[in-house]
Design an enzyme around this catalytic site. Structure first.
Site, PDB file in Angstrom:
ATOM      1  CG  LEU A   1      20.092  11.048 -29.605  1.00 37.39           C
ATOM      2  CD1 LEU A   1      18.654  11.778 -28.392  1.00 37.39           C
ATOM      3  CD2 LEU A   1      19.573   9.358 -29.535  1.00 37.39           C
ATOM      4  CG  HIS A   2      21.551  18.196 -29.779  1.00 33.48           C
ATOM      5  ND1 HIS A   2      22.198  18.488 -28.620  1.00 33.48           N
ATOM      6  CD2 HIS A   2      20.257  18.260 -29.479  1.00 33.48           C
ATOM      7  CE1 HIS A   2      21.283  18.765 -27.638  1.00 33.48           C
ATOM      8  NE2 HIS A   2      19.541  19.056 -29.095  1.00 33.48           N
ATOM      9  CB  ALA A   3      26.267  16.641 -28.636  1.00 36.95           C
TER      10      ALA A   3
ATOM     11  CG  ASP B   1      16.833  20.654 -27.235  1.00 39.39           C
ATOM     12  OD1 ASP B   1      18.178  19.929 -27.209  1.00 39.39           O
ATOM     13  OD2 ASP B   1      16.747  19.478 -27.688  1.00 39.39           O
TER      14      ASP B   1
END
Length: 89
Positions: free
Chosen positions: A14-16, A87
């Site tokens: 759960l990145h940017a 992603d």
């Protein structure tokens, strides 16, 4: 109050980018929503910094809680954002 536990689908966690999509949807829900990683302390799901600070990785279990009218529908929407691998797109 509605609660849902699920596993994160994004292959890079759960990145940017996925955190931004999730936090924005939580904010637009118009009701209080929290997210917690495992047994950790819940944070405001509408706070992108709070969401990123959880350090959620692919396969980690998170618990969503929403309170208010339409809480189940809000959790349905937020769940789809979390189980989707953003992603891979």
């Amino acid at each position: 109050m509605a609660t849902r536990t699920l596993q994160l689908g994004s292959s890079h966690g759960l990145h940017a980018r996925p955190a931004k999509l999730f936090a924005q949807a939580a904010k637009e829900a118009g009701i209080p929503v929290t997210i917690a990683k495992g047994d950790g302390k819940p944070v405001n799901a509408a706070s992108i910094l709070g969401v990123i600070a959880l350090g959620v990785e692919q396969g980690d279990e998170v618990t969503l809680t929403a309170e208010g009218e339409g809480a189940e529908g809000v959790l349905d929407t937020l769940e789809q954002l979390l189980v989707t691998d953003h992603d891979a797109q």
